[in-house]
Design an enzyme around this catalytic site. Structure first.
Site, PDB file in Angstrom:
ATOM      1  N   ASN A 126       0.845  -1.200   0.000  1.00 37.37           N
ATOM      2  CA  ASN A 126       0.000   0.000   0.000  1.00 37.37           C
ATOM      3  C   ASN A 126       0.879   1.248   0.000  1.00 37.37           C
ATOM      4  O   ASN A 126       1.935   1.276   0.638  1.00 37.37           O
ATOM      5  CB  ASN A 126      -0.878   0.007   1.263  1.00 37.37           C
ATOM      6  CG  ASN A 126      -1.761   1.245   1.363  1.00 37.37           C
ATOM      7  OD1 ASN A 126      -2.408   1.639   0.395  1.00 37.37           O
ATOM      8  ND2 ASN A 126      -1.795   1.878   2.536  1.00 37.37           N
ATOM      9  N   HIS A 128       1.034   5.054   1.207  1.00 38.07           N
ATOM     10  CA  HIS A 128       0.362   5.877   2.220  1.00 38.07           C
ATOM     11  C   HIS A 128       1.030   7.255   2.305  1.00 38.07           C
ATOM     12  O   HIS A 128       2.262   7.346   2.355  1.00 38.07           O
ATOM     13  CB  HIS A 128       0.419   5.181   3.585  1.00 38.07           C
ATOM     14  CG  HIS A 128      -0.313   5.949   4.641  1.00 38.07           C
ATOM     15  ND1 HIS A 128      -1.692   5.962   4.729  1.00 38.07           N
ATOM     16  CD2 HIS A 128       0.139   6.775   5.618  1.00 38.07           C
ATOM     17  CE1 HIS A 128      -2.048   6.754   5.731  1.00 38.07           C
ATOM     18  NE2 HIS A 128      -0.959   7.261   6.280  1.00 38.07           N
ATOM     19  N   SER A 155       5.034   6.607   2.285  1.00 36.11           N
ATOM     20  CA  SER A 155       5.584   5.288   2.595  1.00 36.11           C
ATOM     21  C   SER A 155       4.914   4.249   1.707  1.00 36.11           C
ATOM     22  O   SER A 155       3.731   4.356   1.390  1.00 36.11           O
ATOM     23  CB  SER A 155       5.272   4.903   4.059  1.00 36.11           C
ATOM     24  OG  SER A 155       5.701   5.899   4.962  1.00 36.11           O
ATOM     25  N   ASP A 164      -2.559   0.414   8.027  1.00 37.59           N
ATOM     26  CA  ASP A 164      -1.320   1.177   7.816  1.00 37.59           C
ATOM     27  C   ASP A 164      -0.196   0.766   8.775  1.00 37.59           C
ATOM     28  O   ASP A 164       0.643   1.597   9.148  1.00 37.59           O
ATOM     29  CB  ASP A 164      -1.591   2.693   7.957  1.00 37.59           C
ATOM     30  CG  ASP A 164      -2.593   3.187   6.935  1.00 37.59           C
ATOM     31  OD1 ASP A 164      -2.666   2.609   5.843  1.00 37.59           O
ATOM     32  OD2 ASP A 164      -3.320   4.158   7.232  1.00 37.59           O
TER      33      ASP A 164
HETATM   34  C1  GAR Z   1      -2.352   9.100  -2.963  1.00 39.25           C
HETATM   35  O1  GAR Z   1      -1.897  10.348  -2.547  1.00 39.25           O
HETATM   36  C2  GAR Z   1      -2.174   8.072  -1.872  1.00 39.25           C
HETATM   37  O2  GAR Z   1      -1.087   8.337  -1.043  1.00 39.25           O
HETATM   38  C3  GAR Z   1      -3.471   8.192  -1.110  1.00 39.25           C
HETATM   39  O3  GAR Z   1      -4.440   8.405  -2.098  1.00 39.25           O
HETATM   40  C4  GAR Z   1      -3.855   9.151  -3.157  1.00 39.25           C
HETATM   41  C5  GAR Z   1      -4.278   8.566  -4.486  1.00 39.25           C
HETATM   42  O4  GAR Z   1      -3.863   9.359  -5.545  1.00 39.25           O
HETATM   43  N1  GAR Z   1      -3.718   6.999  -0.386  1.00 39.25           N
HETATM   44  C6  GAR Z   1      -4.243   6.969   0.827  1.00 39.25           C
HETATM   45  O5  GAR Z   1      -4.577   7.962   1.438  1.00 39.25           O
HETATM   46  C7  GAR Z   1      -4.410   5.569   1.420  1.00 39.25           C
HETATM   47  N2  GAR Z   1      -4.722   5.651   2.788  1.00 39.25           N
HETATM   48  P1  GAR Z   1      -4.004   8.866  -7.039  1.00 39.25           P
HETATM   49  O6  GAR Z   1      -5.419   8.287  -7.179  1.00 39.25           O
HETATM   50  O7  GAR Z   1      -3.823  10.091  -7.881  1.00 39.25           O
HETATM   51  O8  GAR Z   1      -2.949   7.832  -7.295  1.00 39.25           O
END
Ligand code: GAR
Length: 235
Positions: A126, A128, A155, A164
């Site tokens: 994942n 994060h 991360s 997480d």
């Molecule tokens: C990313 O910033 C990722 O870190 C976050 O969602 C976004 C997706 O962006 N993930 C989380 O918050 C998971 N808990 P994207 O759809 O443009 O790749």
């Protein structure tokens, strides 16, 4: 499941399934790297729990099989939420048919059960948006801006039943600018994500990061001094 480093040594691409919920900018980076030949992967399929997610369009445009398991149902049961168990049952069947070597959660926003994670046909990682173990969960950029922390980042970690909390594999760091809004900080962190995610998968394809061995060690709670691998990527 094939051994991942064997897969690389045979120069067969690593089969990757990606779970998404949002814009899919990280998915796009993986698609672009796959197409450019800079990452030896084959994205065998994408699962989205949001029908309108732009990630779905990105997968379709790249001719990658995409399955939408919307959490909002239509038809007779319109508006009723698909329970996580139903989502997981369909997602497991889909993943089993794709037989990935690795499952990547790239902006996937549902919490998965231990049964799903343990029964998945491949290890799961994942992405994060924080320097875990700090700021698990949501609103990471708001929370870090309200703190005295001097740096922030993202991360990539192994997915386990606890949210997480699995072994952190890699991190990318930046210096916090207190003048930044949460949105500005999020944009800066996303630039790091676009580097750290393909880099981590590259390390997995090369056998530098062996997730199965890491999981086995974690279960016997041995200390893993070499992880996470950190990159300072200020921007
Ligand atoms: C990313 O910033 C990722 O870190 C976050 O969602 C976004 C997706 O962006 N993930 C989380 O918050 C998971 N808990 P994207 O759809 O443009 O790749």
């Amino acid at each position: 499941m094939p051994n991942m480093s064997d897969s690389y040594q045979d120069s067969k691409p690593l089969k990757v399934a990606v779970l998404v919920s949002g814009s899919g900018s990280n998915l796009q980076v993986l698609i672009d790297a796959m197409k450019a030949g800079s990452l030896p992967i084959e994205i065998v399929g994408v699962i989205s729990n949001v029908k309108e997610a732009y990630a779905v369009t990105r997968a379709e445009q790249a001719d990658i099989p995409v399955t939408v398991l919307s959490h909002i149902t239509e038809g007779e049961n319109a508006g009723k939420r698909m329970g996580i168990k139903t989502f997981e049952r369909h997602a497991t069947a889909q993943l089993n048919s794709w037989q990935p070597d690795l499952i990547v959660l790239a902006g996937f926003m549902r919490v998965l059960s231990a049964d799903f994670i343990d029964g998945a046909p491949a290890p799961m990682i994942n992405l994060h948006p924080s320097l875990l173990p700090k700021y698990k969960g949501l609103d990471t950029h708001e929370r870090v801006l309200a703190s005295d922390d001097t740096h922030h980042g993202c991360s990539v970690h192994v997915v386990t039943a606890e949210l997480d909390a699995g072994q952190v594999l890699t991190q990318a760091l930046l210096a916090i600018d207190k003048q930044n809004s949460p949105e500005q900080l999020q944009k800066r962190v996303q630039k790091l994500e676009h580097k750290i995610l393909p880099w981590t998968i590259l390390l997995i394809t090369k056998g530098v990061l062996d997730i199965e061995a890491i999981n086995a060690q974690q279960q016997s709670s041995e200390y893993l001094p070499a992880l996470p691998l950190q990159l300072w990527l200020d921007n």
